[in-house]
Design a protein around this motif. Structure first.
Motif, PDB file in Angstrom:
ATOM      1  N   ARG A 169      68.088  58.735  15.442  1.00  0.00           N
ATOM      2  CA  ARG A 169      67.558  57.730  15.478  1.00  0.00           C
ATOM      3  C   ARG A 169      66.415  57.241  14.941  1.00  0.00           C
ATOM      4  NH1 ARG A 169      69.221  58.352  21.875  1.00  0.00           N
ATOM      5  NH2 ARG A 169      67.108  59.036  21.859  1.00  0.00           N
ATOM      6  N   PHE A 170      66.078  55.561  14.453  1.00  0.00           N
ATOM      7  CA  PHE A 170      64.538  55.752  13.273  1.00  0.00           C
ATOM      8  C   PHE A 170      64.476  54.722  13.722  1.00  0.00           C
ATOM      9  CE2 PHE A 170      67.413  57.883  10.352  1.00  0.00           C
ATOM     10  CZ  PHE A 170      66.267  58.668   9.612  1.00  0.00           C
ATOM     11  N   PRO A 171      62.920  54.523  14.928  1.00  0.00           N
ATOM     12  CA  PRO A 171      62.468  53.206  15.108  1.00  0.00           C
ATOM     13  C   PRO A 171      62.216  51.448  13.864  1.00  0.00           C
ATOM     14  CG  PRO A 171      60.859  54.386  14.593  1.00  0.00           C
ATOM     15  CD  PRO A 171      62.263  54.674  13.885  1.00  0.00           C
ATOM     16  N   VAL A 172      63.164  51.104  14.785  1.00  0.00           N
ATOM     17  CA  VAL A 172      63.063  49.344  13.657  1.00  0.00           C
ATOM     18  C   VAL A 172      61.489  49.063  13.562  1.00  0.00           C
ATOM     19  CG1 VAL A 172      63.281  46.440  13.428  1.00  0.00           C
ATOM     20  CG2 VAL A 172      65.191  48.595  14.588  1.00  0.00           C
ATOM     21  N   ALA A 173      61.403  48.891  12.474  1.00  0.00           N
ATOM     22  CA  ALA A 173      59.609  48.335  11.375  1.00  0.00           C
ATOM     23  C   ALA A 173      59.168  46.748  12.211  1.00  0.00           C
ATOM     24  CB  ALA A 173      60.134  47.981   9.596  1.00  0.00           C
ATOM     25  N   GLY A 174      58.513  46.871  12.856  1.00  0.00           N
ATOM     26  CA  GLY A 174      57.538  46.357  13.381  1.00  0.00           C
ATOM     27  C   GLY A 174      57.117  44.852  12.497  1.00  0.00           C
ATOM     28  N   PRO A 175      57.007  43.849  12.908  1.00  0.00           N
ATOM     29  CA  PRO A 175      56.346  42.875  11.256  1.00  0.00           C
ATOM     30  C   PRO A 175      54.736  42.774  10.994  1.00  0.00           C
ATOM     31  CG  PRO A 175      56.669  41.879  13.829  1.00  0.00           C
ATOM     32  CD  PRO A 175      57.637  43.008  14.302  1.00  0.00           C
ATOM     33  N   GLY A 176      54.993  43.140  10.063  1.00  0.00           N
ATOM     34  CA  GLY A 176      53.843  43.553   8.822  1.00  0.00           C
ATOM     35  C   GLY A 176      53.473  44.735   8.607  1.00  0.00           C
ATOM     36  N   THR A 177      55.253  45.388   8.402  1.00  0.00           N
ATOM     37  CA  THR A 177      55.315  46.885   8.610  1.00  0.00           C
ATOM     38  C   THR A 177      56.076  46.548   6.587  1.00  0.00           C
ATOM     39  OG1 THR A 177      55.946  47.616   9.956  1.00  0.00           O
ATOM     40  CG2 THR A 177      56.399  48.764   8.585  1.00  0.00           C
ATOM     41  N   ALA A 185      44.255  40.524   8.755  1.00  0.00           N
ATOM     42  CA  ALA A 185      44.290  41.323   7.258  1.00  0.00           C
ATOM     43  C   ALA A 185      43.810  42.646   7.410  1.00  0.00           C
ATOM     44  CB  ALA A 185      42.875  40.425   7.044  1.00  0.00           C
ATOM     45  N   ALA A 186      44.313  43.667   8.383  1.00  0.00           N
ATOM     46  CA  ALA A 186      43.672  44.963   8.519  1.00  0.00           C
ATOM     47  C   ALA A 186      44.946  46.148   8.645  1.00  0.00           C
ATOM     48  CB  ALA A 186      42.487  44.543   9.480  1.00  0.00           C
ATOM     49  N   ILE A 187      44.367  47.271   8.517  1.00  0.00           N
ATOM     50  CA  ILE A 187      45.895  48.479   8.756  1.00  0.00           C
ATOM     51  C   ILE A 187      46.063  48.540  10.183  1.00  0.00           C
ATOM     52  CG2 ILE A 187      46.966  50.433   8.763  1.00  0.00           C
ATOM     53  CD1 ILE A 187      44.865  50.134   4.944  1.00  0.00           C
ATOM     54  N   SER A 188      46.887  48.077  10.802  1.00  0.00           N
ATOM     55  CA  SER A 188      47.361  49.093  11.939  1.00  0.00           C
ATOM     56  C   SER A 188      47.879  49.597  12.508  1.00  0.00           C
ATOM     57  CB  SER A 188      47.999  47.769  13.300  1.00  0.00           C
ATOM     58  OG  SER A 188      48.363  47.234  13.129  1.00  0.00           O
ATOM     59  N   ASP A 189      49.084  50.637  11.464  1.00  0.00           N
ATOM     60  CA  ASP A 189      49.321  51.341  11.925  1.00  0.00           C
ATOM     61  C   ASP A 189      50.444  52.102  10.197  1.00  0.00           C
ATOM     62  OD1 ASP A 189      51.262  53.658  13.426  1.00  0.00           O
ATOM     63  OD2 ASP A 189      52.337  53.137  12.144  1.00  0.00           O
ATOM     64  N   ALA A 190      49.655  53.042   9.476  1.00  0.00           N
ATOM     65  CA  ALA A 190      49.808  53.925   8.883  1.00  0.00           C
ATOM     66  C   ALA A 190      50.275  55.687   8.282  1.00  0.00           C
ATOM     67  CB  ALA A 190      48.694  54.337   7.849  1.00  0.00           C
ATOM     68  N   PRO A 235      43.317  46.974   2.667  1.00  0.00           N
ATOM     69  CA  PRO A 235      43.679  47.349   1.693  1.00  0.00           C
ATOM     70  C   PRO A 235      42.802  46.417   1.045  1.00  0.00           C
ATOM     71  CG  PRO A 235      45.701  46.248   2.981  1.00  0.00           C
ATOM     72  CD  PRO A 235      43.865  45.729   4.021  1.00  0.00           C
ATOM     73  N   SER A 236      42.492  48.282  -0.270  1.00  0.00           N
ATOM     74  CA  SER A 236      41.728  47.845  -0.922  1.00  0.00           C
ATOM     75  C   SER A 236      42.106  49.072  -1.703  1.00  0.00           C
ATOM     76  CB  SER A 236      40.324  47.323  -1.201  1.00  0.00           C
ATOM     77  OG  SER A 236      39.553  49.032  -0.770  1.00  0.00           O
ATOM     78  N   ALA A 242      54.106  44.619   2.692  1.00  0.00           N
ATOM     79  CA  ALA A 242      53.864  44.383   4.773  1.00  0.00           C
ATOM     80  C   ALA A 242      53.097  42.928   4.677  1.00  0.00           C
ATOM     81  CB  ALA A 242      52.562  45.468   4.533  1.00  0.00           C
ATOM     82  N   GLY A 243      52.328  42.184   3.562  1.00  0.00           N
ATOM     83  CA  GLY A 243      52.290  40.924   3.019  1.00  0.00           C
ATOM     84  C   GLY A 243      52.872  40.063   2.931  1.00  0.00           C
ATOM     85  N   GLU A 244      54.111  40.882   2.728  1.00  0.00           N
ATOM     86  CA  GLU A 244      55.893  40.169   2.529  1.00  0.00           C
ATOM     87  C   GLU A 244      56.051  39.481   3.790  1.00  0.00           C
ATOM     88  OE1 GLU A 244      57.405  41.284  -0.870  1.00  0.00           O
ATOM     89  OE2 GLU A 244      55.805  40.820  -1.841  1.00  0.00           O
ATOM     90  N   ARG A 245      55.902  40.820   5.036  1.00  0.00           N
ATOM     91  CA  ARG A 245      56.770  40.550   6.255  1.00  0.00           C
ATOM     92  C   ARG A 245      56.204  40.228   7.319  1.00  0.00           C
ATOM     93  NH1 ARG A 245      61.495  44.043   5.497  1.00  0.00           N
ATOM     94  NH2 ARG A 245      60.748  45.050   7.898  1.00  0.00           N
ATOM     95  N   GLN A 246      54.927  39.702   7.125  1.00  0.00           N
ATOM     96  CA  GLN A 246      54.274  38.834   8.012  1.00  0.00           C
ATOM     97  C   GLN A 246      55.076  38.018   8.973  1.00  0.00           C
ATOM     98  OE1 GLN A 246      50.188  39.545   7.005  1.00  0.00           O
ATOM     99  NE2 GLN A 246      49.924  41.207   8.266  1.00  0.00           N
TER     100      GLN A 246
END
Ligand SMILES: Cc1cc2nc3c(=O)[nH]c(=O)nc-3n(C[C@H](O)[C@H](O)[C@H](O)COP(=O)(O)OP(=O)(O)OC[C@H]3O[C@@H](n4cnc5c(N)ncnc54)[C@H](O)[C@@H]3O)c2cc1C
Length: 290
Positions: A171-179, A207-212, A238-239, A286-290
């Motif tokens: 089982r794989f977790p579904v990717a959340g928004p912004g991932t 604009a910040a990374i909440s999970d990596a 991100p930079s 990630a920007g495109e999936r927010q």
């Protein structure tokens, strides 16, 4: 080369397969797609007395999406998973890794469960499973247990599955928004096992990374999470300079093997380059999936 003599059984249910495993224990090998096991038999590197062929067990195959997870039956072929629209939408990192496995002929026989039970540290799927904290469902005589990816990979081609247990589902977790996600690898030729591979996932909240999540293939005898780099990234924006530093941290904390394909130092340099590339690509999508 011809296979050594071996007894062959083909159960049609999981219960029958588990009973056979309980009877034969270490003397038995489960046969799924055969893409890794058959060469091992031919080269006399594996010596099972009994092959338990699970290809005829219908309940072991298929992709479903229950409550925030994508559940993949163990005998689901790699190419079937690759073509699954459900999987592509819900676990895009896994979908990105699948086409990098060998060639189409191999993916048309090879199974998701076979790759993860074989646990080759250079393979793509173990790195994805480790990055995403997948769960492994095994069934044995005492019933079912669920093993987190962090506990599944124990060493080179070794998992925590007991000899009388069958891997039935992953089982794989579904990717959340912004991932965002990226699978990067360097191999000698297209379709070869990776010299170094990287599964990367990055979640942006605003604009910040909440999970990596960063997991390497080919850098150890198990897929390897780069936890120091992951912790460093969380809370930051991100930079290019952030990703350079994360790449340095991720590569510094490894001690990869040396072999015909590259020295330990070469692997570290490749690992750092893949982290930079992987994070850049993951941040972009990630920007495109927010
Ligand atoms: C030329 C070639 C190139 C390849 N390139 C790549 C590559 O680039 N990347 C990559 O990741 N892989 C690659 N592979 C391996 C491929 O992905 C295999 O399909 C996979 O590793 C094994 O899957 P399988 O279903 O064929 O398993 P099998 O070969 O049938 O089994 C592999 C092992 O897992 C065990 N097993 C299988 N299923 C179960 C289960 N349900 N429960 C318990 N134990 C089980 C078996 O007993 C055996 O020990 C390549 C293979 C070949 C031949």
């Amino acid at each position: 080369m011809k296979l050594p003599p071996v007894e062959y059984v083909a159960p049609s249910t999981v219960s029958e397969a588990v009973a056979l495993l309980a009877e034969h224990q270490d003397e038995a090998s489960v046969l799924a797609g055969g893409q890794s096991l058959i060469p091992l038999l031919a080269l006399r590197l594996a010596h099972p007395a009994v092959l338990i062929d699970i290809n005829g067990i219908a309940e072991l195959s298929g992709v479903s999406a229950p409550n925030g997870w994508v559940a993949i039956g163990a005998t689901t072929r790699e190419y079937v998973a690759e073509e699954s629209a459900t999987l592509a939408a819900a676990v895009p990192l896994l979908a990105a890794a699948l086409p990098l496995i060998g060639h189409e002929a191999i993916r048309s026989r090879g199974t998701i469960g076979g790759s993860l039970a074989h646990a080759d540290p250079a393979a793509e799927l173990p790195a994805v499973a480790r990055a995403l904290d997948a769960e492994f469902v095994v069934r044995g005589p005492a019933g079912e247990r669920v093993i987190p990816a962090a506990d599944w990979f124990e060493g080179y081609l070794t998992t925590s599955r007991r000899p009388d247990e069958l891997l039935v589902q992953v089982r794989f977790p579904v990717a959340g928004p912004g991932t965002g996600f990226s699978f990067q690898e360097v191999a000698r030729r297209h379709g070869d096992f990776a010299i170094v591979g990287l599964a990367a996932s990055l979640t942006l909240s605003g604009a910040a990374i909440s999970d990596a999540r960063l997991a390497f293939a080919g850098m150890s005898d198990v897929p390897l999470r780069a936890t120091d780099a992951e912790d460093f990234l969380v809370g930051q924006r991100p930079s290019a300079s952030l990703f350079d530093e994360a790449a340095r941290l991720a590569a510094d904390n490894t001690d990869p093997p040396a072999d015909l394909h590259g020295s330990s130092d070469y692997r570290k340099k490749v690992a750092a380059a893949l982290v930079r590339r992987g994070l850049r690509a993951a941040a972009d999508n990630a920007g495109e999936r927010q």
